[in-house]
Design a protein around this motif. Structure first.
Motif, mmCIF file in Angstrom:
data_model
loop_
_atom_site.group_PDB
_atom_site.id
_atom_site.type_symbol
_atom_site.label_atom_id
_atom_site.label_comp_id
_atom_site.label_asym_id
_atom_site.label_seq_id
_atom_site.Cartn_x
_atom_site.Cartn_y
_atom_site.Cartn_z
ATOM 1 N N MET A 34 25.526 13.414 19.962
ATOM 2 C CA MET A 34 26.196 12.101 19.968
ATOM 3 C C MET A 34 25.851 11.346 18.679
ATOM 4 N N SER A 35 26.869 10.828 18.009
ATOM 5 C CA SER A 35 26.632 10.094 16.766
ATOM 6 C C SER A 35 26.036 8.731 17.054
ATOM 7 N N LEU A 36 25.179 8.275 16.156
ATOM 8 C CA LEU A 36 24.549 6.971 16.303
ATOM 9 C C LEU A 36 25.501 5.889 15.814
ATOM 10 N N GLN A 37 25.509 4.765 16.552
ATOM 11 C CA GLN A 37 26.335 3.634 16.131
ATOM 12 C C GLN A 37 25.542 2.802 15.132
ATOM 13 N N GLN A 38 26.068 2.696 13.924
ATOM 14 C CA GLN A 38 25.348 1.979 12.884
ATOM 15 C C GLN A 38 26.247 0.925 12.252
ATOM 16 N N ARG A 39 25.621 -0.160 11.853
ATOM 17 C CA ARG A 39 26.318 -1.179 11.065
ATOM 18 C C ARG A 39 25.293 -1.881 10.187
ATOM 19 N N ALA A 40 25.781 -2.463 9.124
ATOM 20 C CA ALA A 40 24.916 -3.179 8.186
ATOM 21 C C ALA A 40 25.426 -4.605 8.032
ATOM 22 N N ILE A 41 24.487 -5.545 8.024
ATOM 23 C CA ILE A 41 24.801 -6.963 7.866
ATOM 24 C C ILE A 41 24.215 -7.404 6.528
ATOM 25 N N ARG A 42 25.076 -7.897 5.644
ATOM 26 C CA ARG A 42 24.621 -8.310 4.321
ATOM 27 C C ARG A 42 24.648 -9.827 4.200
ATOM 28 N N GLY A 43 23.573 -10.380 3.692
ATOM 29 C CA GLY A 43 23.480 -11.815 3.472
ATOM 30 C C GLY A 43 22.044 -12.195 3.179
ATOM 31 N N ALA A 44 21.772 -13.474 3.088
ATOM 32 C CA ALA A 44 20.401 -13.964 2.940
ATOM 33 C C ALA A 44 19.694 -13.821 4.286
ATOM 34 N N ILE A 45 18.498 -13.236 4.296
ATOM 35 C CA ILE A 45 17.787 -12.907 5.535
ATOM 36 C C ILE A 45 16.432 -13.600 5.534
ATOM 37 N N LEU A 46 16.110 -14.224 6.671
ATOM 38 C CA LEU A 46 14.802 -14.872 6.846
ATOM 39 C C LEU A 46 14.235 -14.489 8.200
ATOM 40 N N ASP A 47 12.969 -14.050 8.226
ATOM 41 C CA ASP A 47 12.267 -13.892 9.493
ATOM 42 C C ASP A 47 10.781 -14.123 9.266
ATOM 43 N N PHE A 48 9.990 -13.991 10.329
ATOM 44 C CA PHE A 48 8.569 -14.341 10.289
ATOM 45 C C PHE A 48 7.728 -13.180 10.803
ATOM 46 N N VAL A 49 6.545 -13.039 10.226
ATOM 47 C CA VAL A 49 5.582 -12.044 10.693
ATOM 48 C C VAL A 49 4.325 -12.709 11.250
ATOM 49 N N ASP A 50 4.202 -14.019 11.068
ATOM 50 C CA ASP A 50 3.049 -14.741 11.603
ATOM 51 C C ASP A 50 3.369 -16.228 11.622
ATOM 52 N N ASP A 51 2.428 -16.999 12.144
ATOM 53 C CA ASP A 51 2.554 -18.450 12.229
ATOM 54 C C ASP A 51 2.212 -19.065 10.871
ATOM 55 N N PRO A 52 3.128 -19.824 10.272
ATOM 56 C CA PRO A 52 2.802 -20.467 8.989
ATOM 57 C C PRO A 52 1.590 -21.392 9.051
ATOM 58 N N ALA A 53 1.261 -21.893 10.228
ATOM 59 C CA ALA A 53 0.061 -22.722 10.358
ATOM 60 C C ALA A 53 -1.202 -21.908 10.097
ATOM 61 N N LEU A 54 -1.103 -20.589 10.260
ATOM 62 C CA LEU A 54 -2.255 -19.716 10.049
ATOM 63 C C LEU A 54 -2.177 -18.971 8.722
ATOM 64 N N SER A 55 -0.980 -18.533 8.347
ATOM 65 C CA SER A 55 -0.836 -17.632 7.192
ATOM 66 C C SER A 55 -0.073 -18.230 6.030
ATOM 67 N N GLY A 56 0.364 -19.466 6.125
ATOM 68 C CA GLY A 56 1.056 -20.107 5.025
ATOM 69 C C GLY A 56 2.313 -19.360 4.613
ATOM 70 N N ASP A 57 2.519 -19.210 3.313
ATOM 71 C CA ASP A 57 3.733 -18.564 2.804
ATOM 72 C C ASP A 57 3.783 -17.072 3.128
ATOM 73 N N ASP A 58 2.650 -16.461 3.472
ATOM 74 C CA ASP A 58 2.646 -15.045 3.846
ATOM 75 C C ASP A 58 3.227 -14.818 5.235
#
Length: 435
Positions: free
Chosen positions: A1-25
């Motif tokens: 069975m083929s995998l259903q794939q799509r790509a979304i292009r644009g400016a992307i923002l997400d988080f890996v931690d709380d900025p209160a703890l890790s600042g800009d990282d």
């Protein structure tokens, strides 16, 4: 069975931690990025320059100029039965419940009625970019059946439960402790873990449950350790005084729940405005979370939360709209009020931390990091595309922003449902603006 794939292009923002703890990282921003989706989950995220050569020639590509791609919003406290009474006038919490809430909730013994309201409610969430929510039902099991039926059809990750309430409310909206236990148990067996649905044991708040009912709520959590616990805590000063009268054997409000065994990494307490240090420390020790509901807190005059104290104590915090005490389904309007709450305390809430609380912070509060909340590989592809040109004035304002910080603050302050161009659920468009 083929995998259903799509790509979304644009400016992307997400988080890996709380900025209160890790600042800009704590955050990741890709000005021209690709979100690569495979069978409803994130496969890769990176710059267009890096990933474009890897994409299959046949992949479906969606391009979003002047948009920002964010993880779907996570609402950690909301009442679907109160959809029809949002913006009810002129009462503080306890009077508001008696005057408006209990009469409206009495209608939800009718499952067909519940499905009608749940449909409106869920469509409104999607319109506002919210893809996961922790939701109150009513005392009626039918209210939960109705809600989960509608959520399942939309493939949504939703958590909900039947309200447990056996005293200090009108008879027509009360249950009994053992009946409530049995009904909750049956609902857990029927719905918990089905598709993307999960159950929350839901005592309304301490004053409306007897010791017996709270004890049985704790029993359910022991019997089903993967379910959630969802209730209210320290929202209003009159409420806190009432709890002290009703439970003189408890050290403080949170201790009522603690003695019943209701604190865990899957316990979420709405509000948490009027907390002592001991309560904050106990929340942190047990991994329990607070759902901050700024719009509701302002509307009902409940108080101003100390976000920095919760962060210092290590308490997980998410954001809740708290409809219908809250006055909008929009997470942007909720974040605007969150900023104002801190401003009234001579504090600041920066836009990065605000958006963290509405995404990864909510996932952490719900013990769902790794499933939702950011764009780590393997996460469920629930996300939104935000149109920076959604209105002529917003286009005028965002084109004059000199940094990402400024752009995000403008969105958090001026934004509403018009910003949400598309809402995606498991890699499929679930809502398109003006469609």
């Amino acid at each position: 069975m083929s995998l259903q794939q799509r790509a979304i292009r644009g400016a992307i923002l997400d988080f890996v931690d709380d900025p209160a703890l890790s600042g800009d990282d704590a955050w990741r921003y890709i000005e021209d990025g690709i979100l690569w989706i495979e069978d409803g989950r994130v496969k890769k995220t990176g710059s267009y320059e890096e990933l474009s050569a890897e994409l299959p020639e046949s992949i479906e590509l969606h391009e979003y100029a002047h948009h920002l791609i964010l993880p779907g919003f996570i609402d950690t406290h909301i009442h679907y039965p109160q959809t029809e009474m949002i913006a009810a006038y002129g009462e503080r919490l306890l009077e508001w419940l008696e005057t408006y809430t209990f009469p409206v909730e009495s209608k939800f013994s009718d499952e067909a009625y519940g499905r009608e309201i749940a449909s409106v409610f869920l469509d409104e969430l999607l319109k506002n970019g919210t893809t996961t929510a922790l939701v109150f039902g009513t005392v009626h099991p039918e209210s939960v059946d109705a809600f989960f039926t509608e959520a399942q059809q939309r493939r949504l990750r939703m958590i909900a439960g039947k309200v447990m309430m056996d005293r200090n409310a009108p008879d027509f909206i009360c249950d009994e402790a053992d009946e409530s236990y049995a009904d909750s148990k049956a609902l857990i067996e029927r719905w918990h873990g089905v598709d993307r649905l999960q159950y929350a044991v839901t005592p309304r708040f301490a004053p409306t449950s007897t010791d017996r009912q709270l004890e049985l709520a704790g029993k359910l959590l022991k019997e089903y350790p993967s379910v959630y616990m969802h209730t209210h805590l320290a929202e209003n000063v009159e409420e806190c005084a009432w709890v002290a009268e009703l439970f003189p054997q408890s050290k403080h409000y949170l201790d009522v729940y603690d003695q019943a065994g209701l604190l865990s990494e899957r316990s979420v307490f709405a509000h948490g405005i009027h907390l002592c240090d001991d309560a904050c420390e106990r929340l942190s020790e047990t991994g329990s979370a607070i759902a901050h509901c700024p719009t509701s807190n302002l509307f009902l005059g409940s108080g101003l939360i100390e976000l920095e104290r919760l962060a210092e104590k290590g308490v997980q915090v998410g954001v809740g709209t708290d409809v219908g005490g809250g006055t909008s389904f929009s997470m942007f309007q909720t974040l605007a009020d969150a900023y104002k709450v801190q401003a009234m305390r001579n504090r600041k809430l920066d836009p990065f931390r605000a958006l963290y609380l509405a995404t990864l912070g909510g996932a952490r509060a719900l013990d769902l990091e790794g499933y939702i909340g950011n764009f780590e590989p393997g996460c469920e592809a629930d996300f939104i595309t935000i149109d920076l040109h959604a209105t002529p004035f917003l286009k005028f304002r965002t084109e004059r922003c000199r940094s990402l910080f400024e752009t995000l603050f403008v969105l958090n302050t001026l934004g509403d449902d018009r910003l949400i161009d598309t809402t995606w659920v498991m890699g499929e468009i679930a809502h398109r603006r003006d469609s």
